[in-house]
Design a protein around this motif. Structure first.
Motif, PDB file in Angstrom:
ATOM      1  N   ILE A   8       0.854  -1.186   0.000  1.00  0.00           N
ATOM      2  CA  ILE A   8       0.000   0.000   0.000  1.00  0.00           C
ATOM      3  C   ILE A   8       0.887   1.232   0.000  1.00  0.00           C
ATOM      4  CG2 ILE A   8      -1.790   1.296   1.255  1.00  0.00           C
ATOM      5  CD1 ILE A   8      -2.414  -1.405   2.724  1.00  0.00           C
ATOM      6  N   ALA A  52      -2.064  -0.891  -3.772  1.00  0.00           N
ATOM      7  CA  ALA A  52      -3.127   0.109  -3.621  1.00  0.00           C
ATOM      8  C   ALA A  52      -2.524   1.464  -3.299  1.00  0.00           C
ATOM      9  CB  ALA A  52      -4.089  -0.304  -2.516  1.00  0.00           C
ATOM     10  N   VAL A 104      -3.542   4.955  -1.870  1.00  0.00           N
ATOM     11  CA  VAL A 104      -4.598   5.621  -1.107  1.00  0.00           C
ATOM     12  C   VAL A 104      -4.214   7.084  -0.949  1.00  0.00           C
ATOM     13  CG1 VAL A 104      -5.897   5.617   1.056  1.00  0.00           C
ATOM     14  CG2 VAL A 104      -5.037   3.460   0.109  1.00  0.00           C
ATOM     15  N   VAL A 143      -7.240  -1.117   5.032  1.00  0.00           N
ATOM     16  CA  VAL A 143      -6.863  -2.004   3.923  1.00  0.00           C
ATOM     17  C   VAL A 143      -5.801  -2.993   4.391  1.00  0.00           C
ATOM     18  CG1 VAL A 143      -5.842  -2.124   1.620  1.00  0.00           C
ATOM     19  CG2 VAL A 143      -7.470  -0.309   2.156  1.00  0.00           C
ATOM     20  N   ARG A 199      -7.341  -5.678   6.586  1.00  0.00           N
ATOM     21  CA  ARG A 199      -8.089  -6.674   5.819  1.00  0.00           C
ATOM     22  C   ARG A 199      -7.133  -7.602   5.068  1.00  0.00           C
ATOM     23  NH1 ARG A 199     -13.336  -7.652   3.801  1.00  0.00           N
ATOM     24  NH2 ARG A 199     -13.237  -8.939   1.912  1.00  0.00           N
ATOM     25  N   MET A 200      -6.077  -7.063   4.502  1.00  0.00           N
ATOM     26  CA  MET A 200      -5.101  -7.900   3.801  1.00  0.00           C
ATOM     27  C   MET A 200      -4.540  -8.977   4.711  1.00  0.00           C
ATOM     28  SD  MET A 200      -2.924  -5.104   1.592  1.00  0.00           S
ATOM     29  CE  MET A 200      -1.794  -6.378   0.982  1.00  0.00           C
ATOM     30  N   GLY A 242      -3.588  -5.527  -2.053  1.00  0.00           N
ATOM     31  CA  GLY A 242      -4.050  -4.215  -1.637  1.00  0.00           C
ATOM     32  C   GLY A 242      -5.268  -3.722  -2.385  1.00  0.00           C
ATOM     33  N   CYS A 243      -5.259  -3.833  -3.703  1.00  0.00           N
ATOM     34  CA  CYS A 243      -6.389  -3.327  -4.495  1.00  0.00           C
ATOM     35  C   CYS A 243      -7.656  -4.130  -4.250  1.00  0.00           C
ATOM     36  CB  CYS A 243      -6.027  -3.340  -5.979  1.00  0.00           C
ATOM     37  SG  CYS A 243      -4.808  -2.090  -6.436  1.00  0.00           S
ATOM     38  N   ALA A 273      -8.433  -5.829  -1.521  1.00  0.00           N
ATOM     39  CA  ALA A 273      -8.903  -5.505  -0.173  1.00  0.00           C
ATOM     40  C   ALA A 273      -9.569  -4.139  -0.146  1.00  0.00           C
ATOM     41  CB  ALA A 273      -7.737  -5.560   0.812  1.00  0.00           C
ATOM     42  N   ALA A 274      -8.987  -3.163  -0.840  1.00  0.00           N
ATOM     43  CA  ALA A 274      -9.560  -1.816  -0.853  1.00  0.00           C
ATOM     44  C   ALA A 274     -10.937  -1.813  -1.508  1.00  0.00           C
ATOM     45  CB  ALA A 274      -8.606  -0.854  -1.573  1.00  0.00           C
ATOM     46  N   ARG A 275     -11.073  -2.517  -2.613  1.00  0.00           N
ATOM     47  CA  ARG A 275     -12.375  -2.560  -3.296  1.00  0.00           C
ATOM     48  C   ARG A 275     -13.431  -3.249  -2.428  1.00  0.00           C
ATOM     49  NH1 ARG A 275      -8.974  -4.293  -7.777  1.00  0.00           N
ATOM     50  NH2 ARG A 275      -8.458  -2.472  -9.044  1.00  0.00           N
ATOM     51  N   LEU A 328     -13.527  -3.259   0.814  1.00  0.00           N
ATOM     52  CA  LEU A 328     -13.896  -2.308   1.861  1.00  0.00           C
ATOM     53  C   LEU A 328     -14.812  -1.218   1.322  1.00  0.00           C
ATOM     54  CD1 LEU A 328     -10.537  -1.935   3.810  1.00  0.00           C
ATOM     55  CD2 LEU A 328     -12.624  -3.042   4.602  1.00  0.00           C
TER      56      LEU A 328
END
Length: 408
Positions: A243, A276, A278, A372, A375-376, A383-384, A386-388, A390
């Motif tokens: 990230i 990801a 951010v 993020v 969650r990972m 990262g991407c 997990a971000a999506r 969330l």
């Protein structure tokens, strides 16, 4: 009464903006310029490097041929593959406009000055740091000591207070470049501790994440886009992050956003699976697209107010903002020393003893980055992904008139 209040707030924002511009010019001097018509209107939203045009490599020959009709041009330096910096003799705005008329949109762009979450159209967090009572607890509160375990986050910011990891348990193990705004004798510059505060917020959400703070922005909290692209590329290659958290951005003349950062995504970032990025949505309380937060390849974060029931007064907004997290009056690590307030209204210097309260989308950003990371560690997603995931959860809890909301 309301009209008088509105005018007073406008005057306050204008005074803050003028103070911020003066601070920028004191460091960058004649290396930076602003759009003269906008400056004459008192609307300083675009600061950029004097005499430098960023050009897509595929159009470099056409651009140089076009510009040689009116002025001398020189290839300054390639950035990442896809973009080259071109030095023009004079009138970089007019030169960019000429390229746009002759060759089209998105071919050439200014080398914008990017700052740590502009406020009032320029380069500052929403507020200046405020002292807190001794023993004040850091916010947000930590919930899971193993959150973020095995995840590496690189914070692109102003650097790290070298004393902070030993002084604050939640920052233990955080590494990075030293913050140059922490002066001898405890003198604290305008943006001293910004990177440290960001790292502290992130670690409260993801206590086990590996965090590296890179110093990219100068002591006045700004860097040219071309330098930022180079720094991001180095972080991507050398630090191998899962990230990247960056509380910075700018506005742009071009509707397609920042050419250098867009090229970095196309030619570098998208080849690093799942990283990801951010970024903060900015602090002008405006709808106007703020870059790179408005770019489709970032995860953009706005701020909720202190009571968590609405958007913070300073947070930018619009369909390009992905999610809102807490961002008003957070409390976290800050260097020890004396801070001189730089913006109106004038106030006495304040002494800090390692903690501060601060507001801005600067600090909403590491909350989402920390979520993020958490969650990972829990799911094994990149990262991407997990971000999506969330963002889908945040949309289910959307606040009317605000948007998707996520709380730590």
């Amino acid at each position: 009464m309301s009209a008088e209040y509105g005018e007073r707030k406008k005057d306050e924002r204008r005074a803050r903006r003028d103070a911020q511009v003066e601070l920028i010019l004191s460091e960058f001097g004649d290396r930076v310029e602003m759009d003269p018509p906008a400056a004459a209107r008192g609307d300083v939203r675009h600061l950029f490097r004097r005499g430098i045009l960023l050009v897509r490599d595929g159009y470099l020959d056409q651009v140089t041929d076009t510009l040689r009709e009116r002025a001398r041009v020189q290839v300054e330096a390639p950035l990442v593959p896809g973009v080259t910096a071109l030095r023009v003799e004079e009138g970089v705005v007019q030169t960019r406009d000429l390229v746009r008329r002759r060759l089209g949109e998105g071919i050439a762009s200014l080398d914008y000055l990017v700052g740590i979450c502009p406020g009032a159209g320029v380069y500052c967090p929403a507020t200046e740091p405020e002292p807190v009572a001794p023993g004040a607890a850091p916010l947000p509160l930590s919930r899971d000591r193993d959150a973020g375990k095995g995840v590496r986050v690189v914070v692109i910011d102003t650097g790290l207070d070298p004393a902070a990891p030993a002084s604050h348990p939640w920052l233990a193990g955080v590494t990075g470049d030293p913050d140059p705004a922490i002066g001898p004798g405890g003198a604290l510059g305008p943006y001293a501790g910004h990177g440290t505060f960001v790292a502290g917020v992130l670690r409260r959400v993801a206590p086990a994440a590996e965090v590296i703070v890179r110093r990219v922005f100068t002591p006045v909290g700004a860097a040219f886009e071309s330098d930022l692209v180079t720094a991001l590329d180095e972080a991507l290659t050398d630090d191998a992050p899962d990230i990247i958290s960056m509380s910075a951005g700018t506005y742009a003349f071009e509707p397609t956003g920042l050419l250098g950062l867009g090229s970095w995504y196309q030619n570098r970032l998208r080849h690093h699976k799942g990283v990801a990025v951010v970024v903060a949505a900015g602090n002008d309380g405006a709808r106007e697209a703020f870059w790179p937060a408005a770019a489709p390849w970032t995860f953009s974060v706005g701020a909720l107010n202190e009571t968590l029931d609405g958007r913070a007064w300073f947070s930018n907004f619009g369909g390009w903002v992905d999610v809102y997290t807490p961002g008003e009056n957070l409390v976290n690590a800050y260097p020890k020393g004396t801070y001189r307030y730089n913006e109106p209204p004038s106030r006495q210097d304040a002494k800090f003893d390692g903690m501060a309260a601060w507001s801005g989308t600067s600090f909403s950003t590491p909350i989402f980055a920390g979520l993020v990371a958490a969650r990972m560690a829990r799911t094994g997603e990149n990262g991407c992904t997990a971000a999506r995931a969330l963002l889908s959860i945040a949309q289910q809890g959307a606040l009317f008139g605000v948007g998707a909301v996520l709380l730590p």
